[in-house]
Write a protein that holds these residues in place. Sequence first.
Motif: not given
Lengths: 435, 350
Positions: B190-204
């Motif tokens: 949960v904590a990891d997804v919360w933190k790094t999903a935005p990274f994927v979002g940004l590149l996408t």
Amino acid sequence: MIRRTTIAWGAVAVTAALALSACGGSGGGGGGTGAGGTTPLDGRGPITFATGKDTSGNLQKLVDTWNGAHPGEQVRIVELPESADDQRQQMVQNAQVKSDAFSVLNLDVVWTGEFAANRWVVELPQQQFDLQNFLQPAVESAKYRGKLFAMPFKSNGGLLFYRKDLLQKAGIQQAPKTFAEMSADCQKVLALPDAAGMSCYSGQYEKYEGLTANFAEAVNSAGGTIIDADGKPSVNTPQAKTALDTLVQGFKSGMIPKEAITFKEEDSRRAFEAGKLVFENIWPYQWAKANQTDGSSQVVGKFDVAPLPGISGPGVSTIGGYNMAISSFAKNKATALDFIKYMTSEQTQRSNLLATSEAPVLTKLYDDPELVQKYPYLPTLKASIMGAKPRPVVVHYGDVTKAIQESVYAALSGQKPTDAALSELQQKLQQLTQQ
Amino acid sequence: MTSTSTTEPLRAKTRSVPRHARGRRRGRAEAGRLAALLLSPTFAVLALVIVYPLVSALRDSLFSSGEQLDENGFVVQGDQFVGLRNFADIVRGAAATRFWNAFGNTTFFMLTTVAMETVIGMAMALVMHHALRGRGVVRASVLVPWAVPTAVSALLWRWMFASDGVINAIIGHQVLWTTEGWHAKLAVIVADVWKTAPFVGLLTLAGLQIIPGDLYEAARVDGAGSWRQFWQITLPLVKPALLVAVLFRILDALRMFDLPFVLIGNQKRSAETLSMLAWDEASNLHYGPAAAYATLLFFYVVVVAFLFVKLLGADVIGEARGRRAVGRRAVGRRAEDAPAAPPREEVVPA
């Protein structure tokens, strides 16, 4: 053109050489480090004092006083991170590159053996200190195989904090001396309407150093040892089993709340201050925190301290604190020795206690009327420290404490029966102490 | 990777010099030397920061030190060569269960977190791309978790997952999240997804923005619904950017350390990863086994990255190489004009 070529090849060669020499460099570590035995502590001049982050703010004042009196032998504080693991890591790294950056090291009591065995710190001349004036258990923690490698600077011992007000309401006059008494007292106290939602007792049972300290206390309080006087592991004894069974039973019966398995010092401190615990096993720093009138504590003036409860013998605390040692690679070792004498002197220890409430290492300060008036828990703390036992003194302390945490945590969280956990621990400790 | 891509433009430029100079062959040799000269600082730095640590770790993994005591209780100094013993101990010796458990955790975290982050990150990108009003605010707020240092976010989550924390208050049931068990793994995910999903979002999002709008217009004219548009236009066109993001996330997830360390704690079997094992051994002065763990992790990362690039065709360097080839041809015609595409890696915030 030719010149350019040469430079180009030269550059390539340098690159290659850099890579090669770098590889070779790490291989040469070790070798023969000096002769054994005592090295003469000579040389005077400026030195450094490597210590964890000074949260009290008083250390600089102590050093300033020294610096004022010794213009040619200035001491500079090198402040290391707040976390003990990080402090140890920096000191180890400093020793491995044989740097003279740290002269005097402020070692946690449990690191002293490791630093001595690796010859990272020098032996101190015992006859130059009045060791009988110091708390004996603290002095023992500064020795390795009978030789003095450090001097105690701060001490620490566990205390039983308890809710005086609730005990009185329940008609109990005295703090419990054993786990059985404590359990009986809790039944009375928890029956009070004031104690609704409270739990009986907690220490620190998260998987970290505090668990080793709490387990060591339990084993010692049951009359056993983790590693006996001959350096042999002894957790396959009935005493050790009684100790672990008591803790496991505490969790099962709800005497220890089930969330205590996640408690470090700060968690149990907060639980006590929020009025969720009747009894708590913790270091004396809880006293000042629980008496804070800024609203963070619900128990101001409602508690008192007692020695830790015993299991099948008197309660025994685990000793904590810091020892000062001289790095083997330091310059100006004579100044370093004088500085240690100054820091462990009565005057320094007294002013430090007054300014910071940190436990001193000189026995007589605990009976000083002026000090006792300011810190009423001092006599109890003295009793706790005088009866305290060190955690196992071994070279690979990191491995030993890890093994203890592994097995004890498995037993407390119900993953392993106590018998299995202890025999597994005994086996691991035998391997670790054989080396 | 970086070295070749940064050298290309240089070589292209130097190659154009000999035109005005003497013979072609001689000029090429000279240019080669000049290139070596100009590149040697780069090589020196690379050797120092990449080659040396790698070789040093490999070397350390074959030695043992400080494990024995002499009769006076002092540690015997010096390193002993033990060959592959450190590795043998890890994969089938006393430490094997711990290693395979950590290996399993690392792989499990990598698979679950990256899968979830890809889906959620994609959704975030679509929202950020389409949000018309308050677009800036939406983008900035989505990126906040990514801006928080991992250790800080781990601490934050630890308070939320505490026994008397907000998560337990919401679910109305006391779960001790940081104790051993599946709940600890769940907390980390949960904590990891919360933190790094935005990274994927940004590149996408960057990938989405280069899709020409007329494609959608044409699709609408042809009567394609938005679902069909997503599968047939958006996804294929955003795939290169998405794959790069996923590759970075995979590499990141494989060396996960700070989040489980702070959130769950050291030595908790349920959330122990390979980097934590290496750290733990090193901090207990067992440098040989620590280096062996680190080396194994390194090879694991290499293999996973290789397979990912091969099987899924993540166009990490391929695309850049293609563009460079075009650039080089252009250089052949006009010397001054050599704006080879900047290598992809540099665009990505590390």
